[in-house]
Scaffold this motif. Structure first.
Motif, PDB file in Angstrom:
ATOM      1  N   ALA A 273       1.072  -1.043   0.024  1.00 29.89           N
ATOM      2  CA  ALA A 273       0.067  -0.064  -0.053  1.00 29.89           C
ATOM      3  C   ALA A 273       0.840   1.011  -0.034  1.00 29.89           C
ATOM      4  N   GLU A 274       0.650   2.081  -0.833  1.00 32.69           N
ATOM      5  CA  GLU A 274       1.278   3.305  -1.179  1.00 32.69           C
ATOM      6  C   GLU A 274       0.643   4.633  -1.001  1.00 32.69           C
ATOM      7  N   ASP A 275       1.058   5.398  -0.400  1.00 35.71           N
ATOM      8  CA  ASP A 275       0.297   6.896  -0.191  1.00 35.71           C
ATOM      9  C   ASP A 275       0.894   8.019  -1.284  1.00 35.71           C
ATOM     10  N   PHE A 276       0.080   8.669  -1.833  1.00 35.11           N
ATOM     11  CA  PHE A 276       0.271   9.656  -2.739  1.00 35.11           C
ATOM     12  C   PHE A 276      -0.263  10.939  -2.643  1.00 35.11           C
ATOM     13  N   ASP A 277       0.183  12.135  -2.969  1.00 33.26           N
ATOM     14  CA  ASP A 277      -0.345  13.428  -2.646  1.00 33.26           C
ATOM     15  C   ASP A 277      -0.721  13.566  -3.898  1.00 33.26           C
ATOM     16  N   VAL A 278      -2.350  14.292  -3.734  1.00 32.55           N
ATOM     17  CA  VAL A 278      -2.910  14.487  -4.836  1.00 32.55           C
ATOM     18  C   VAL A 278      -3.594  15.833  -4.755  1.00 32.55           C
ATOM     19  N   THR A 279      -4.280  16.434  -5.718  1.00 30.25           N
ATOM     20  CA  THR A 279      -5.024  17.625  -5.643  1.00 30.25           C
ATOM     21  C   THR A 279      -6.524  17.278  -5.514  1.00 30.25           C
ATOM     22  N   PRO A 280      -7.330  17.925  -4.758  1.00 29.82           N
ATOM     23  CA  PRO A 280      -8.819  17.624  -4.608  1.00 29.82           C
ATOM     24  C   PRO A 280      -9.430  17.861  -6.038  1.00 29.82           C
ATOM     25  N   GLY A 281     -10.299  17.054  -6.462  1.00 29.75           N
ATOM     26  CA  GLY A 281     -11.085  16.941  -7.745  1.00 29.75           C
ATOM     27  C   GLY A 281     -10.181  16.193  -8.898  1.00 29.75           C
ATOM     28  N   GLN A 282      -9.084  15.732  -8.658  1.00 25.92           N
ATOM     29  CA  GLN A 282      -8.203  14.805  -9.475  1.00 25.92           C
ATOM     30  C   GLN A 282      -8.984  13.349  -9.570  1.00 25.92           C
ATOM     31  N   THR A 283      -8.707  12.725 -10.548  1.00 29.74           N
ATOM     32  CA  THR A 283      -9.103  11.500 -11.018  1.00 29.74           C
ATOM     33  C   THR A 283      -7.882  10.376 -10.985  1.00 29.74           C
ATOM     34  N   PHE A 284      -8.269   9.261 -10.303  1.00 30.06           N
ATOM     35  CA  PHE A 284      -7.195   8.151 -10.438  1.00 30.06           C
ATOM     36  C   PHE A 284      -7.677   6.954 -11.430  1.00 30.06           C
ATOM     37  N   TYR A 285      -6.681   6.966 -12.264  1.00 26.35           N
ATOM     38  CA  TYR A 285      -6.550   5.894 -13.429  1.00 26.35           C
ATOM     39  C   TYR A 285      -5.814   4.525 -13.075  1.00 26.35           C
ATOM     40  N   THR A 286      -5.939   3.490 -13.717  1.00 31.23           N
ATOM     41  CA  THR A 286      -5.476   2.273 -13.393  1.00 31.23           C
ATOM     42  C   THR A 286      -5.723   1.256 -14.668  1.00 31.23           C
ATOM     43  N   ILE A 287      -4.683   0.287 -14.672  1.00 33.86           N
ATOM     44  CA  ILE A 287      -4.678  -0.745 -15.644  1.00 33.86           C
ATOM     45  C   ILE A 287      -3.909  -1.867 -15.085  1.00 33.86           C
ATOM     46  N   ALA A 288      -4.029  -3.286 -15.278  1.00 33.80           N
ATOM     47  CA  ALA A 288      -3.394  -4.313 -15.000  1.00 33.80           C
ATOM     48  C   ALA A 288      -1.900  -4.332 -15.854  1.00 33.80           C
ATOM     49  N   VAL A 289      -1.076  -4.677 -15.062  1.00 40.93           N
ATOM     50  CA  VAL A 289       0.466  -4.836 -15.839  1.00 40.93           C
ATOM     51  C   VAL A 289       0.117  -6.081 -16.902  1.00 40.93           C
ATOM     52  N   SER A 290      -0.490  -6.964 -16.906  1.00 44.52           N
ATOM     53  CA  SER A 290      -0.649  -8.036 -17.572  1.00 44.52           C
ATOM     54  C   SER A 290      -1.848  -8.735 -17.387  1.00 44.52           C
ATOM     55  N   THR A 291      -2.511  -9.628 -18.347  1.00 45.55           N
ATOM     56  CA  THR A 291      -3.507 -10.398 -18.244  1.00 45.55           C
ATOM     57  C   THR A 291      -3.153 -11.515 -17.076  1.00 45.55           C
ATOM     58  N   ALA A 292      -2.115 -11.869 -17.199  1.00 47.33           N
ATOM     59  CA  ALA A 292      -1.848 -13.099 -15.985  1.00 47.33           C
ATOM     60  C   ALA A 292      -1.978 -12.504 -14.441  1.00 47.33           C
ATOM     61  N   GLN A 293      -2.079 -11.124 -14.551  1.00 50.26           N
ATOM     62  CA  GLN A 293      -1.733 -10.450 -13.098  1.00 50.26           C
ATOM     63  C   GLN A 293      -2.870  -9.867 -12.471  1.00 50.26           C
ATOM     64  N   LEU A 294      -4.266 -10.355 -12.864  1.00 46.99           N
ATOM     65  CA  LEU A 294      -5.447  -9.293 -12.567  1.00 46.99           C
ATOM     66  C   LEU A 294      -5.777  -9.604 -11.135  1.00 46.99           C
ATOM     67  N   GLY A 295      -6.228  -8.657 -10.578  1.00 48.03           N
ATOM     68  CA  GLY A 295      -6.566  -8.778  -9.313  1.00 48.03           C
ATOM     69  C   GLY A 295      -7.260  -7.411  -8.672  1.00 48.03           C
ATOM     70  N   PRO A 296      -7.469  -7.316  -7.375  1.00 51.62           N
ATOM     71  CA  PRO A 296      -8.116  -6.088  -7.081  1.00 51.62           C
ATOM     72  C   PRO A 296      -7.210  -5.019  -6.561  1.00 51.62           C
ATOM     73  N   ILE A 297      -7.664  -3.558  -6.953  1.00 49.22           N
ATOM     74  CA  ILE A 297      -7.019  -2.440  -6.326  1.00 49.22           C
ATOM     75  C   ILE A 297      -7.832  -1.671  -5.555  1.00 49.22           C
ATOM     76  N   SER A 298      -7.348  -0.936  -4.849  1.00 53.08           N
ATOM     77  CA  SER A 298      -8.180   0.095  -3.889  1.00 53.08           C
ATOM     78  C   SER A 298      -7.476   1.189  -3.948  1.00 53.08           C
ATOM     79  N   VAL A 299      -8.080   2.390  -4.230  1.00 60.60           N
ATOM     80  CA  VAL A 299      -7.892   3.949  -3.713  1.00 60.60           C
ATOM     81  C   VAL A 299      -8.570   4.180  -2.788  1.00 60.60           C
ATOM     82  N   THR A 300      -8.091   4.787  -1.496  1.00 62.69           N
ATOM     83  CA  THR A 300      -8.619   5.346  -0.389  1.00 62.69           C
ATOM     84  C   THR A 300      -8.091   6.890  -0.381  1.00 62.69           C
TER      85      THR A 300
END
Length: 99
Positions: A69-96
Motif C-alpha cells: 500500500a502506497e500513499d500519494f499526494d493529490v489535488t482535490p478533484g483529481q481522478t485516479f486511473y489504473t490498468i493491469a500490468v498483464s492479463t496474467a496478473q489481474l486482481g483487486p486494487i483500492s484507492v482510499t
C-alpha cells in the motif's frame, strides 16, 4: 500527520484503463493498495490527472507492485486511473482518500 480513511473506491484490474470518481474537495492524499490473484510480482499502472479523458498505460503510468500500500499526494478533484500490468496478473486494487 493524522490520517483518516475516507471514501474508498475498489476496482478489479482489467486490460482496459479504468477511472475513479473525482476525489473530494478536502482530499490531498490517497492510499493505493494492489492485490493479485496471480504472482506476488503482479502490479498495476496508475496515473492521477485532472482530465476525464485520460487513459493510463505502461508509457505514462507509474508502477505499483502487488502486496503493498502506497500513499500519494493529490489535488482535490483529481481522478485516479489504473490498468493491469498483464492479463496474467489481474486482481483487486483500492484507492482510499485520506483526510
Amino acid at each position: 500527520m493524522q490520517k483518516r480513511l475516507g471514501t474508498v473506491q475498489n476496482f478489479t484490474l482489467t486490460e482496459a484503463s479504468q477511472a475513479s470518481a473525482k476525489f473530494g474537495a478536502q482530499t490531498y492524499r490517497v492510499r493505493v493498495a494492489v492485490s493479485s490473484t496471480a504472482s506476488p510480482a503482479a502490479g498495476a499502472w496508475i496515473l492521477f490527472g485532472d482530465s476525464t479523458s485520460l487513459t493510463v498505460s505502461s508509457t505514462n503510468g507509474s508502477l505499483v507492485s502487488a502486496g503493498w500500500a502506497e500513499d500519494f499526494d493529490v489535488t482535490p478533484g483529481q481522478t485516479f486511473y489504473t490498468i493491469a500490468v498483464s492479463t496474467a496478473q489481474l486482481g483487486p486494487i483500492s484507492v482510499t482518500e485520506l483526510t
